[in-house]
Design a protein around this motif. Structure first.
Motif, mmCIF file in Angstrom:
data_model
loop_
_atom_site.group_PDB
_atom_site.id
_atom_site.type_symbol
_atom_site.label_atom_id
_atom_site.label_comp_id
_atom_site.label_asym_id
_atom_site.label_seq_id
_atom_site.Cartn_x
_atom_site.Cartn_y
_atom_site.Cartn_z
ATOM 1 N N ARG A 11 -0.469 -7.936 -0.018
ATOM 2 C CA ARG A 11 -0.352 -8.624 1.271
ATOM 3 C C ARG A 11 -1.624 -9.404 1.605
ATOM 4 N N VAL A 12 -2.762 -8.863 1.248
ATOM 5 C CA VAL A 12 -4.027 -9.565 1.479
ATOM 6 C C VAL A 12 -4.053 -10.870 0.687
ATOM 7 N N ILE A 13 -3.643 -10.792 -0.559
ATOM 8 C CA ILE A 13 -3.659 -11.993 -1.407
ATOM 9 C C ILE A 13 -2.672 -13.025 -0.898
ATOM 10 N N VAL A 14 -1.440 -12.610 -0.596
ATOM 11 C CA VAL A 14 -0.410 -13.568 -0.160
ATOM 12 C C VAL A 14 -0.730 -14.137 1.213
ATOM 13 N N ARG A 15 -1.085 -13.265 2.142
ATOM 14 C CA ARG A 15 -1.256 -13.704 3.522
ATOM 15 C C ARG A 15 -2.551 -14.478 3.759
ATOM 16 N N THR B 244 -12.252 -8.369 5.295
ATOM 17 C CA THR B 244 -11.926 -7.587 6.488
ATOM 18 C C THR B 244 -10.541 -6.961 6.363
ATOM 19 N N ALA B 245 -9.595 -7.715 5.844
ATOM 20 C CA ALA B 245 -8.241 -7.188 5.671
ATOM 21 C C ALA B 245 -8.240 -6.021 4.692
ATOM 22 N N ARG B 246 -9.003 -6.136 3.634
ATOM 23 C CA ARG B 246 -9.090 -5.029 2.674
ATOM 24 C C ARG B 246 -9.726 -3.800 3.318
ATOM 25 N N SER B 247 -10.756 -4.044 4.133
ATOM 26 C CA SER B 247 -11.423 -2.893 4.761
ATOM 27 C C SER B 247 -10.533 -2.200 5.790
ATOM 28 N N LYS B 248 -9.561 -2.922 6.329
ATOM 29 C CA LYS B 248 -8.615 -2.307 7.271
ATOM 30 C C LYS B 248 -7.568 -1.464 6.556
#
Length: 102
Positions: free
Chosen positions: A13-17, A3-7
């Motif tokens: 940031r997706v990997i870390v968070r 979902t984060a990638r699709s946003k």
């Protein structure tokens, strides 16, 4: 993470968070377990290699039946393990937003 990638959030940031924070929970748990084993292993290492330290003092105190020293060493080891477990619990709250400290 999908979902984060699709946003459109950056991959780093997706990997870390989302990924790293979830993956660190077992590592933090193992740290808490390893601390108790390290304190127990110090007795063996110091005895085998004749190193001066807490483990050698514990063995000497047990052989001489020096009760106050034995109690002090056991108390110190217990406090160290309790503090490590407290730090692990606080780290859980920092890493995983679903865990809350009351």
């Amino acid at each position: 993470m999908r979902t984060a990638r699709s946003k459109g959030i950056r991959e780093r940031r997706v990997i870390v968070r989302h990924g790293l924070r979830s993956a660190l929970t077992p590592v933090v748990t193992q740290f808490g377990i390893d601390l108790g084993q390290l304190i127990g292993g110090v007795v063996v290492i110091e005895t085998v290699f004749s190193l001066p330290g807490l483990g050698k003092t514990a063995v000497t105190a047990i052989n001489q039946q020096d009760l106050p020293v034995i109690i002090g060493i056991v108390l110190f080891a217990s406090v160290a393990v309790v503090i490590a477990n407290l730090l692990v619990d606080v780290a859980y709250a920092v890493l995983d937003p679903r865990v809350r400290l009351h």
